[in-house]
Design an enzyme around this catalytic site. Structure first.
Site, short mmCIF file in Angstrom:
data_model
loop_
_atom_site.label_atom_id
_atom_site.label_comp_id
_atom_site.label_asym_id
_atom_site.label_seq_id
_atom_site.Cartn_x
_atom_site.Cartn_y
_atom_site.Cartn_z
N ASN A 3 41.93 41.45 44.50
CA ASN A 3 42.54 40.94 45.73
C ASN A 3 41.67 39.94 46.49
OD1 ASN A 3 44.88 42.42 45.37
ND2 ASN A 3 44.02 44.21 46.36
N CYS A 4 40.50 39.66 46.00
CA CYS A 4 39.59 38.70 46.63
C CYS A 4 40.21 37.30 46.59
CB CYS A 4 38.26 38.74 45.88
SG CYS A 4 37.16 37.38 46.22
#
Length: 112
Positions: A3-4
């Protein structure tokens, strides 16, 4: 770390360029000391440790005083979100640390 935002840029670039890759989420799956040692030998632990993130800022000042590669490896294993993203190990064993579209294009166009 899927999710970065930086990882999302890397995924989008790789997918858009039809570059095959295997994703390893070291936050969930961990990372072995041998891999980190190999990366440190190639690029230096300073290139791998993300000193801009919240994980770094949450460390005690004495933890931030990294004196050796072994200490950096232990810290990255204990706090995997300290590792800069992405770290790409190419088939030629070249390391790309961080997202850089120009470097991606140069690396993956040459190897195509």
């Amino acid at each position: 770390i899927k999710n970065c935002s930086t990882m999302k840029k890397a995924f989008d670039w790789l997918d858009g360029a039809a570059v095959a890759y295997a994703f390893h989420d070291y936050r969930k799956a961990g990372i072995d000391a041998a891999t980190l040692a190999r990366w440190c030998e190639q690029a230096g632990w300073e290139a791998l440790v993300n000193k801009r993130g919240t994980t770094w800022r949450k460390l005690a000042p004495e933890q931030q005083q990294i004196a050796s590669t072994a200490q950096a490896i232990a810290l990255m294993q204990a706090h995997t979100s300290l590792i800069r993203r992405p770290v790409i190990e190419t088939s030629a064993r070249e390391l790309i640390i961080g997202f850089d579209a120009e470097r991606f294009a140069a690396t993956f166009t040459e190897s195509a």
